[in-house]
Design a protein around this motif. Sequence first.
Motif, PDB file in Angstrom:
ATOM      1  N   PRO A  46       0.714  -1.328  -0.080  1.00 19.84           N
ATOM      2  CA  PRO A  46      -0.030  -0.197   0.052  1.00 19.84           C
ATOM      3  C   PRO A  46       0.797   1.082   0.031  1.00 19.84           C
ATOM      4  O   PRO A  46       2.058   1.210   0.932  1.00 19.84           O
ATOM      5  CB  PRO A  46      -0.729  -0.265   1.170  1.00 19.84           C
ATOM      6  CG  PRO A  46      -0.683  -1.786   1.509  1.00 19.84           C
ATOM      7  CD  PRO A  46       0.361  -2.230   0.996  1.00 19.84           C
ATOM      8  N   GLY A  47       0.760   2.245  -1.064  1.00 18.92           N
ATOM      9  CA  GLY A  47       1.244   3.317  -1.089  1.00 18.92           C
ATOM     10  C   GLY A  47       2.755   3.418  -2.103  1.00 18.92           C
ATOM     11  O   GLY A  47       3.037   4.279  -2.258  1.00 18.92           O
ATOM     12  N   GLY A  54      -5.758  -6.110  -5.895  1.00 20.01           N
ATOM     13  CA  GLY A  54      -5.585  -4.588  -5.144  1.00 20.01           C
ATOM     14  C   GLY A  54      -6.121  -3.576  -6.094  1.00 20.01           C
ATOM     15  O   GLY A  54      -6.856  -3.796  -7.219  1.00 20.01           O
ATOM     16  N   THR A  55      -5.749  -2.317  -5.640  1.00 21.84           N
ATOM     17  CA  THR A  55      -6.319  -1.211  -6.589  1.00 21.84           C
ATOM     18  C   THR A  55      -4.997  -0.125  -6.591  1.00 21.84           C
ATOM     19  O   THR A  55      -4.308   0.123  -5.842  1.00 21.84           O
ATOM     20  CB  THR A  55      -7.319  -0.336  -5.538  1.00 21.84           C
ATOM     21  OG1 THR A  55      -8.380  -1.211  -5.185  1.00 21.84           O
ATOM     22  CG2 THR A  55      -7.866   0.773  -6.381  1.00 21.84           C
ATOM     23  N   GLY A  69      -4.470   1.387  -2.704  1.00 17.07           N
ATOM     24  CA  GLY A  69      -5.464   0.487  -1.865  1.00 17.07           C
ATOM     25  C   GLY A  69      -4.843   0.250  -0.463  1.00 17.07           C
ATOM     26  O   GLY A  69      -3.710   0.833  -0.072  1.00 17.07           O
ATOM     27  N   THR A  70      -5.525  -0.556   0.287  1.00 13.63           N
ATOM     28  CA  THR A  70      -5.098  -0.847   1.920  1.00 13.63           C
ATOM     29  C   THR A  70      -4.444  -2.225   1.779  1.00 13.63           C
ATOM     30  O   THR A  70      -4.172  -2.765   2.717  1.00 13.63           O
ATOM     31  CB  THR A  70      -6.189  -0.784   2.785  1.00 13.63           C
ATOM     32  OG1 THR A  70      -7.128  -1.723   2.184  1.00 13.63           O
ATOM     33  CG2 THR A  70      -6.585   0.682   2.806  1.00 13.63           C
ATOM     34  N   THR A  71      -4.427  -2.996   0.658  1.00 12.51           N
ATOM     35  CA  THR A  71      -3.802  -4.162   0.490  1.00 12.51           C
ATOM     36  C   THR A  71      -2.704  -4.331  -0.628  1.00 12.51           C
ATOM     37  O   THR A  71      -2.644  -3.099  -1.360  1.00 12.51           O
ATOM     38  CB  THR A  71      -4.805  -5.306   0.184  1.00 12.51           C
ATOM     39  OG1 THR A  71      -5.251  -5.055  -1.089  1.00 12.51           O
ATOM     40  CG2 THR A  71      -5.868  -5.144   1.323  1.00 12.51           C
ATOM     41  N   ASN A  79       0.062   1.874  -5.789  1.00 16.89           N
ATOM     42  CA  ASN A  79      -0.853   1.083  -5.207  1.00 16.89           C
ATOM     43  C   ASN A  79      -1.398   2.156  -4.178  1.00 16.89           C
ATOM     44  O   ASN A  79      -0.935   2.911  -3.231  1.00 16.89           O
ATOM     45  CB  ASN A  79      -0.206   0.138  -4.224  1.00 16.89           C
ATOM     46  CG  ASN A  79      -1.189  -0.616  -3.476  1.00 16.89           C
ATOM     47  OD1 ASN A  79      -2.403  -0.457  -3.283  1.00 16.89           O
ATOM     48  ND2 ASN A  79      -0.836  -1.645  -2.820  1.00 16.89           N
TER      49      ASN A  79
END
Length: 147
Positions: free
Chosen positions: A76-77, A97-98, A130-132, A128
Amino acid sequence: MSVTRRELCSMLPAMLIPAILPSEATAEQDKAMPSAMYPFEKLPIRTPNNAQIRDVLKGKLATGESLEVHETTLLPGGAPHPPHHHVHSEMWLIREGTVEITVNGTSYRLGPGSVGFVESNDEHGIKNVGTTPASYFVVAIGPGSNS
């Protein structure tokens, strides 16, 4: 214009050489990547910029195009590198993921099953958001994609 038998016989070797020697296209196909399978669990992992990257394949197709494929997982990030541009085109196939893909300053949010594409020389980057962890395949086609 008439041609004598002697002249015709002297031209015959020059006409037969292309039929006997392999053509450039055949030589190009001989250098092309062969058919192969790449089990995911056997792909070595490298970790530049806190990204996990599995190189899948790199080389030339029988039709002459350069091709490179790899799978990347970002925390994430995470981002594999700053926005950039290059001659080859790229496609992202989002597996999980996102991510946010930015192309020429416009951002697009993509989730699993989505596909992004950037043409030659467009500035682009991926992150990324998202949180995953996010995983995606990159398919690069064109000049410089296999260098």
